[in-house]
Design an enzyme around this catalytic site. Structure first.
Site, PDB file in Angstrom:
ATOM      1  N   GLU A 215     -28.186  56.424  30.991  1.00 48.25           N
ATOM      2  CA  GLU A 215     -28.469  54.611  30.617  1.00 48.25           C
ATOM      3  C   GLU A 215     -29.924  55.108  30.889  1.00 48.25           C
ATOM      4  O   GLU A 215     -30.575  54.758  31.156  1.00 48.25           O
ATOM      5  CB  GLU A 215     -27.951  54.059  32.211  1.00 48.25           C
ATOM      6  CG  GLU A 215     -28.262  53.048  32.417  1.00 48.25           C
ATOM      7  CD  GLU A 215     -27.095  52.350  33.860  1.00 48.25           C
ATOM      8  OE1 GLU A 215     -28.357  51.734  34.223  1.00 48.25           O
ATOM      9  OE2 GLU A 215     -26.143  53.116  33.656  1.00 48.25           O
TER      10      GLU A 215
ATOM     11  N   HIS B   5     -14.716  44.994  44.332  1.00 47.63           N
ATOM     12  CA  HIS B   5     -15.420  44.875  43.142  1.00 47.63           C
ATOM     13  C   HIS B   5     -15.224  44.579  42.094  1.00 47.63           C
ATOM     14  O   HIS B   5     -16.009  43.235  41.634  1.00 47.63           O
ATOM     15  CB  HIS B   5     -15.596  46.463  42.590  1.00 47.63           C
ATOM     16  CG  HIS B   5     -16.574  46.521  41.722  1.00 47.63           C
ATOM     17  ND1 HIS B   5     -17.626  46.604  41.413  1.00 47.63           N
ATOM     18  CD2 HIS B   5     -16.036  46.825  40.352  1.00 47.63           C
ATOM     19  CE1 HIS B   5     -18.543  47.234  40.406  1.00 47.63           C
ATOM     20  NE2 HIS B   5     -17.086  46.997  39.828  1.00 47.63           N
TER      21      HIS B   5
ATOM     22  N   LYS C  24     -16.333  51.627  26.803  1.00 45.75           N
ATOM     23  CA  LYS C  24     -16.711  51.723  27.257  1.00 45.75           C
ATOM     24  C   LYS C  24     -17.508  53.113  26.292  1.00 45.75           C
ATOM     25  O   LYS C  24     -18.378  53.929  26.368  1.00 45.75           O
ATOM     26  CB  LYS C  24     -16.026  52.098  28.411  1.00 45.75           C
ATOM     27  CG  LYS C  24     -17.235  53.110  29.275  1.00 45.75           C
ATOM     28  CD  LYS C  24     -17.134  52.180  30.523  1.00 45.75           C
ATOM     29  CE  LYS C  24     -18.104  53.514  31.796  1.00 45.75           C
ATOM     30  NZ  LYS C  24     -17.862  53.662  33.103  1.00 45.75           N
TER      31      LYS C  24
ATOM     32  N   GLU D 252     -13.125  43.346  34.252  1.00 47.61           N
ATOM     33  CA  GLU D 252     -14.206  45.361  33.037  1.00 47.61           C
ATOM     34  C   GLU D 252     -13.880  45.033  31.997  1.00 47.61           C
ATOM     35  O   GLU D 252     -14.241  44.977  31.345  1.00 47.61           O
ATOM     36  CB  GLU D 252     -13.534  46.346  33.968  1.00 47.61           C
ATOM     37  CG  GLU D 252     -14.439  46.220  35.774  1.00 47.61           C
ATOM     38  CD  GLU D 252     -15.930  46.293  35.529  1.00 47.61           C
ATOM     39  OE1 GLU D 252     -16.271  46.590  34.401  1.00 47.61           O
ATOM     40  OE2 GLU D 252     -16.328  46.871  36.532  1.00 47.61           O
TER      41      GLU D 252
ATOM     42  N   ARG E 221     -22.661  73.355  42.747  1.00 46.30           N
ATOM     43  CA  ARG E 221     -23.528  72.928  41.904  1.00 46.30           C
ATOM     44  C   ARG E 221     -23.225  72.938  40.244  1.00 46.30           C
ATOM     45  O   ARG E 221     -23.188  72.267  39.102  1.00 46.30           O
ATOM     46  CB  ARG E 221     -24.905  74.094  40.871  1.00 46.30           C
ATOM     47  CG  ARG E 221     -25.964  73.822  42.676  1.00 46.30           C
ATOM     48  CD  ARG E 221     -26.867  74.986  42.387  1.00 46.30           C
ATOM     49  NE  ARG E 221     -27.991  75.456  42.821  1.00 46.30           N
ATOM     50  CZ  ARG E 221     -28.296  76.096  44.068  1.00 46.30           C
ATOM     51  NH1 ARG E 221     -26.835  77.083  43.478  1.00 46.30           N
ATOM     52  NH2 ARG E 221     -28.820  76.114  44.967  1.00 46.30           N
TER      53      ARG E 221
ATOM     54  N   HIS F 212     -22.878  42.644  37.060  1.00 51.16           N
ATOM     55  CA  HIS F 212     -22.813  44.051  38.211  1.00 51.16           C
ATOM     56  C   HIS F 212     -24.273  43.572  38.890  1.00 51.16           C
ATOM     57  O   HIS F 212     -24.003  44.146  41.140  1.00 51.16           O
ATOM     58  CB  HIS F 212     -22.259  44.912  37.249  1.00 51.16           C
ATOM     59  CG  HIS F 212     -21.184  45.779  37.178  1.00 51.16           C
ATOM     60  ND1 HIS F 212     -20.795  44.748  35.904  1.00 51.16           N
ATOM     61  CD2 HIS F 212     -19.919  46.595  37.829  1.00 51.16           C
ATOM     62  CE1 HIS F 212     -19.701  45.413  35.602  1.00 51.16           C
ATOM     63  NE2 HIS F 212     -19.009  46.826  36.532  1.00 51.16           N
TER      64      HIS F 212
ATOM     65  N   HIS G  30     -23.144  43.763  43.031  1.00 48.78           N
ATOM     66  CA  HIS G  30     -23.034  44.273  44.058  1.00 48.78           C
ATOM     67  C   HIS G  30     -23.888  44.430  45.463  1.00 48.78           C
ATOM     68  O   HIS G  30     -23.122  44.800  45.978  1.00 48.78           O
ATOM     69  CB  HIS G  30     -23.613  45.614  42.888  1.00 48.78           C
ATOM     70  CG  HIS G  30     -23.291  46.937  42.582  1.00 48.78           C
ATOM     71  ND1 HIS G  30     -23.460  48.011  41.695  1.00 48.78           N
ATOM     72  CD2 HIS G  30     -21.689  46.992  41.943  1.00 48.78           C
ATOM     73  CE1 HIS G  30     -22.986  48.125  40.776  1.00 48.78           C
ATOM     74  NE2 HIS G  30     -21.452  47.980  40.919  1.00 48.78           N
TER      75      HIS G  30
ATOM     76  N   ASN H 271     -23.853  46.859  32.328  1.00 49.54           N
ATOM     77  CA  ASN H 271     -23.233  46.516  34.053  1.00 49.54           C
ATOM     78  C   ASN H 271     -23.535  45.113  34.120  1.00 49.54           C
ATOM     79  O   ASN H 271     -23.722  44.174  34.919  1.00 49.54           O
ATOM     80  CB  ASN H 271     -24.718  46.564  34.676  1.00 49.54           C
ATOM     81  CG  ASN H 271     -24.378  48.259  35.323  1.00 49.54           C
ATOM     82  OD1 ASN H 271     -23.409  48.598  36.134  1.00 49.54           O
ATOM     83  ND2 ASN H 271     -25.479  49.199  34.306  1.00 49.54           N
TER      84      ASN H 271
ATOM     85  N   ARG I 226     -26.436  51.944  27.506  1.00 46.56           N
ATOM     86  CA  ARG I 226     -25.594  51.715  28.763  1.00 46.56           C
ATOM     87  C   ARG I 226     -25.751  50.988  29.299  1.00 46.56           C
ATOM     88  O   ARG I 226     -24.836  49.943  30.565  1.00 46.56           O
ATOM     89  CB  ARG I 226     -25.149  52.846  29.222  1.00 46.56           C
ATOM     90  CG  ARG I 226     -23.837  53.225  30.095  1.00 46.56           C
ATOM     91  CD  ARG I 226     -24.103  54.992  30.618  1.00 46.56           C
ATOM     92  NE  ARG I 226     -23.000  54.741  31.497  1.00 46.56           N
ATOM     93  CZ  ARG I 226     -22.289  55.977  31.766  1.00 46.56           C
ATOM     94  NH1 ARG I 226     -22.492  57.012  31.068  1.00 46.56           N
ATOM     95  NH2 ARG I 226     -21.666  56.127  32.782  1.00 46.56           N
TER      96      ARG I 226
ATOM     97  N   LYS J 121     -20.222  58.576  35.177  1.00 43.71           N
ATOM     98  CA  LYS J 121     -20.721  58.733  37.162  1.00 43.71           C
ATOM     99  C   LYS J 121     -19.969  58.384  38.084  1.00 43.71           C
ATOM    100  O   LYS J 121     -18.608  58.021  37.871  1.00 43.71           O
ATOM    101  CB  LYS J 121     -21.283  57.377  36.558  1.00 43.71           C
ATOM    102  CG  LYS J 121     -22.864  56.328  35.548  1.00 43.71           C
ATOM    103  CD  LYS J 121     -22.926  54.735  35.515  1.00 43.71           C
ATOM    104  CE  LYS J 121     -23.504  54.616  35.348  1.00 43.71           C
ATOM    105  NZ  LYS J 121     -24.471  53.499  35.253  1.00 43.71           N
TER     106      LYS J 121
END
Length: 352
Positions: free
Chosen positions: A223, A250, A213, A174, A110, A234, A238, A231, A227, A132
């Protein structure tokens, strides 16, 4: 030596410095190192000398590691080694490797401590910073994951010197995106001949791109608001990755996706920023696209993380450094797609 502070609970530091890997250390005594199997052996040796792991786990390069099967194997190796709750996981590799390593750390017992050593430009500017983590499903990219910030990130520009030019240009997408959404000074700097490892000013530009970032995620880790602006480009990117089974990387997909998002922004009344995204594509020289079917792409876009019960939401731009989030009607998506596809072209010889 640029050091970028990322807020959160707890906060952490991103160190951007030549030779950072050799000087890195962690307080935990029991360490598992997850390494991209495609890296030069010397890099893994440097990491082993710095962190002294009791367990080194090699994983496939690129998105081939971001699967349930690979994740399960990593977790089993950690359990077999009896890595304790006060142990740590360190990810060494590109953005896919750090995504996987971070998710393994978030999932095992965990949650155990996690540190990141990105080895690609894309990983340094984007994937390794912000917490992330995750893996892909056949249904789409990054659909399973967790927010699990690292305890520290080391970005060593020396690790970028041997990157193939095409891989370096992929990662620049990016950094250029950060210029479009937040810091327009990055636009010319990223496309400058000086934006190369070893060139004067490279480390500072790299740090400035990372700082965009870092600032955003410090204010919005999970997010809930701004945030999502990270993207930009993106949503289509994606989908392109998914329909081509990652035959389009990517970074290349983001280059194409930013140009599409610029078309959408113009369609919805924003300033015409397509000359900026066109300029980037001309510089990036991404891999040619195969014929693409809008309906297939749209099915993946509908599962994008920014989508909600009311439809697909896109990050768009009113102007440079003025991003916003908007639901776009399907007809507008189709019109912009046709114009975009006529501009970027397709290769009839390609199939994936």
């Amino acid at each position: 030596m640029p050091q970028i502070e990322v807020g959160g609970t707890p906060p952490y530091t991103v160190t951007v410095e030549a030779g950072a890997l050799a000087r890195a250390s962690v307080p935990e005594s029991r360490v598992a190192l997850i390494v991209d199997a495609g890296l030069p052996a010397e890099w893994a040796k440097r990491a082993q000398a710095a962190f002294k792991p009791e367990l080194t786990i090699e994983v496939p390069s690129g998105d081939a590691c971001k699967t349930l099967e690979v994740l399960g194997g990593v977790l089993s190796r950690l359990a077999q080694a009896n890595l304790p709750r006060d142990g740590t996981v360190i990810g060494l590799g590109g953005g896919a490797t750090t995504d996987l390593a971070g998710f393994a750390a978030a999932s095992y017992l965990r949650g155990v401590a996690y540190y990141s050593v990105p080895t690609t430009l894309l990983g340094m500017v984007d994937a390794a910073v912000g917490g992330k983590t995750g893996i892909n499903l056949p249904e789409g990219k990054n659909l399973v994951g967790a927010f699990w910030p690292p305890r520290a990130v080391w970005c060593d520009p020396e690790l970028l010197a041997s990157l193939p030019p095409a891989v370096f240009r992929e990662g620049a997408a990016e950094a250029y995106k950060h210029g479009l959404i937040s810091d327009p000074s990055l636009i010319d700097r990223v496309l400058s001949p000086e934006f190369r490892p070893g060139q004067e000013g490279f480390t500072q530009t790299l740090a400035d791109a990372i700082a965009v970032k870092a600032g955003v995620v410090s204010r919005d880790l999970t997010e809930q608001g701004e945030r999502a602006y990270l993207n930009f480009g993106h949503t289509l990117a994606h989908a392109i990755e998914a329909v081509t089974n990652h035959g389009i990387s990517h970074g290349d997909a983001v280059g194409y996706g930013m140009h599409y998002a610029a078309h959408l922004s113009r369609e919805l009344g924003g300033n015409d920023l397509t000359p900026y995204t066109r300029r980037f594509l001309d510089w990036q020289q991404p891999r040619a696209l195969p014929p693409l079917d809008f309906d297939k792409l749209n099915a993946y876009m509908a599962r994008d993380k920014k989508a909600d019960s009311l439809g697909v939401r896109f990050v768009l731009l009113h102007d440079l450094a003025r991003p916003y989030l908007e639901r776009v009607p399907e007809e507008t998506l189709r019109v912009a797609f046709d114009v975009w596809q006529s501009e970027v072209g397709v290769s009839r010889s390609l199939s994936f």
